[in-house]
Design a protein around this motif. Structure first.
Motif, PDB file in Angstrom:
ATOM      1  N   VAL A 195       0.837  -1.201   0.000  1.00 22.58           N
ATOM      2  CA  VAL A 195       0.000   0.000   0.000  1.00 22.58           C
ATOM      3  C   VAL A 195       0.869   1.247   0.000  1.00 22.58           C
ATOM      4  O   VAL A 195       0.622   2.189  -0.763  1.00 22.58           O
ATOM      5  CB  VAL A 195      -0.972  -0.005   1.207  1.00 22.58           C
ATOM      6  CG1 VAL A 195      -1.665   1.338   1.355  1.00 22.58           C
ATOM      7  CG2 VAL A 195      -2.009  -1.116   1.038  1.00 22.58           C
TER       8      VAL A 195
ATOM      9  N   VAL B 171       0.842   4.082  -3.049  1.00 20.04           N
ATOM     10  CA  VAL B 171       0.446   5.460  -2.779  1.00 20.04           C
ATOM     11  C   VAL B 171       1.622   6.409  -2.971  1.00 20.04           C
ATOM     12  O   VAL B 171       1.518   7.410  -3.686  1.00 20.04           O
ATOM     13  CB  VAL B 171      -0.143   5.601  -1.356  1.00 20.04           C
ATOM     14  CG1 VAL B 171      -0.343   7.052  -0.978  1.00 20.04           C
ATOM     15  CG2 VAL B 171      -1.463   4.841  -1.253  1.00 20.04           C
TER      16      VAL B 171
ATOM     17  N   SER C 103      -4.317   6.767  -5.934  1.00 14.07           N
ATOM     18  CA  SER C 103      -5.232   7.239  -4.899  1.00 14.07           C
ATOM     19  C   SER C 103      -5.635   6.057  -4.007  1.00 14.07           C
ATOM     20  O   SER C 103      -5.454   4.901  -4.379  1.00 14.07           O
ATOM     21  CB  SER C 103      -6.480   7.844  -5.527  1.00 14.07           C
ATOM     22  OG  SER C 103      -7.267   6.831  -6.130  1.00 14.07           O
ATOM     23  N   TYR C 104      -6.195   6.366  -2.848  1.00 13.35           N
ATOM     24  CA  TYR C 104      -6.650   5.308  -1.949  1.00 13.35           C
ATOM     25  C   TYR C 104      -7.685   4.428  -2.639  1.00 13.35           C
ATOM     26  O   TYR C 104      -7.673   3.204  -2.498  1.00 13.35           O
ATOM     27  CB  TYR C 104      -7.253   5.894  -0.674  1.00 13.35           C
ATOM     28  CG  TYR C 104      -6.287   6.638   0.222  1.00 13.35           C
ATOM     29  CD1 TYR C 104      -4.915   6.592   0.023  1.00 13.35           C
ATOM     30  CD2 TYR C 104      -6.759   7.399   1.265  1.00 13.35           C
ATOM     31  CE1 TYR C 104      -4.043   7.277   0.856  1.00 13.35           C
ATOM     32  CE2 TYR C 104      -5.894   8.088   2.111  1.00 13.35           C
ATOM     33  CZ  TYR C 104      -4.536   8.020   1.888  1.00 13.35           C
ATOM     34  OH  TYR C 104      -3.680   8.699   2.719  1.00 13.35           O
TER      35      TYR C 104
ATOM     36  N   THR D  69     -11.485   0.772   1.154  1.00 15.77           N
ATOM     37  CA  THR D  69     -10.641   1.957   1.257  1.00 15.77           C
ATOM     38  C   THR D  69     -10.143   2.145   2.686  1.00 15.77           C
ATOM     39  O   THR D  69      -9.001   2.551   2.901  1.00 15.77           O
ATOM     40  CB  THR D  69     -11.408   3.208   0.792  1.00 15.77           C
ATOM     41  OG1 THR D  69     -11.885   2.984  -0.535  1.00 15.77           O
ATOM     42  CG2 THR D  69     -10.523   4.440   0.794  1.00 15.77           C
TER      43      THR D  69
ATOM     44  N   VAL E  75      -7.088   0.146   3.206  1.00 10.87           N
ATOM     45  CA  VAL E  75      -5.934   0.801   2.580  1.00 10.87           C
ATOM     46  C   VAL E  75      -5.398   1.880   3.521  1.00 10.87           C
ATOM     47  O   VAL E  75      -4.188   1.954   3.778  1.00 10.87           O
ATOM     48  CB  VAL E  75      -6.314   1.413   1.210  1.00 10.87           C
ATOM     49  CG1 VAL E  75      -5.214   2.323   0.693  1.00 10.87           C
ATOM     50  CG2 VAL E  75      -6.631   0.321   0.205  1.00 10.87           C
ATOM     51  N   MET E  76      -6.278   2.697   4.040  1.00  7.85           N
ATOM     52  CA  MET E  76      -5.859   3.783   4.925  1.00  7.85           C
ATOM     53  C   MET E  76      -5.221   3.228   6.201  1.00  7.85           C
ATOM     54  O   MET E  76      -4.209   3.752   6.681  1.00  7.85           O
ATOM     55  CB  MET E  76      -7.056   4.675   5.247  1.00  7.85           C
ATOM     56  CG  MET E  76      -7.565   5.418   4.017  1.00  7.85           C
ATOM     57  SD  MET E  76      -9.191   6.191   4.178  1.00  7.85           S
ATOM     58  CE  MET E  76      -9.033   7.156   5.636  1.00  7.85           C
TER      59      MET E  76
ATOM     60  N   LEU F  59      -1.790   1.773   5.367  1.00  6.34           N
ATOM     61  CA  LEU F  59      -0.864   2.867   5.096  1.00  6.34           C
ATOM     62  C   LEU F  59      -0.400   3.504   6.407  1.00  6.34           C
ATOM     63  O   LEU F  59       0.800   3.731   6.610  1.00  6.34           O
ATOM     64  CB  LEU F  59      -1.522   3.906   4.195  1.00  6.34           C
ATOM     65  CG  LEU F  59      -0.665   5.088   3.779  1.00  6.34           C
ATOM     66  CD1 LEU F  59       0.558   4.631   2.992  1.00  6.34           C
ATOM     67  CD2 LEU F  59      -1.494   6.066   2.948  1.00  6.34           C
TER      68      LEU F  59
END
Length: 167
Positions: A114, A118, A124-125, A136, A139-140, A143
């Motif tokens: 990830v 990025v 993008s996410y 999403t 992913v966040m 990250l």
């Protein structure tokens, strides 16, 4: 699928694979396996989506298949530490870059993937979520955890610039 477009995306694939797996030979194998799968499934490519995201998605799925063949537990990969690559540099910048690469290799691979998509690939996410087939929020989360782990690892290292300050 246009061969010119494929050649244009190849450096990004190699860069991502190398950063993801750490070993140049294993990265080349991952890229080759990705391209073979893409060629077999070229009829599924949607030109509107773009070639790079499609190939990075395929690379992600190929990597998961590699994990499964190795018998790794996919659920616990976020917690697993990656092997530390052996690298030697001759200049301070090279040493610091090697320290960064070594620390990055210690970040669990799902988080590292990830981070690379990025930060290096500029995705993008939402694009990363689609490529990896995760929400999403995942992913966040990956990250944030990956960045925290990288900060922690770098803080623990005695880089050449820190050694100069300590004298």
């Amino acid at each position: 699928m246009d061969s010119t477009a494929l050649l244009a995306v190849l450096p990004a694939l190699r860069r991502h694979a190398r950063a993801l797996v750490g070993d140049p030979m294993a990265a080349d194998d991952l890229v080759q396996d990705t391209l073979e799968r893409a060629w077999r499934h070229a009829h599924r490519w949607d030109a509107e989506r773009g070639l790079r995201p499609w190939l990075l998605t395929i690379m992600h799925h190929v990597r998961i298949d590699q994990w499964r063949r190795q018998g790794l537990d996919l659920v616990n990969l976020d917690e697993a530490d990656a092997a530390l690559p052996v690298m030697r540099a001759t200049q301070t910048d090279g040493l610091e870059m090697a320290a960064l690469e070594a620390a990055l290799q210690q970040v669990p691979e799902p988080q590292r993937a990830v981070m690379l998509l990025v930060a290096i690939e500029g995705c993008s996410y939402a694009e990363v979520a689609e490529m990896l087939g995760v929400p999403t929020g995942t992913v966040m989360s990956r990250l944030a955890r990956g960045r925290d782990r990288l900060r922690q690892l770098l803080a623990e290292q005695a880089t050449p610039s820190r050694l100069r300050l300590m004298k």
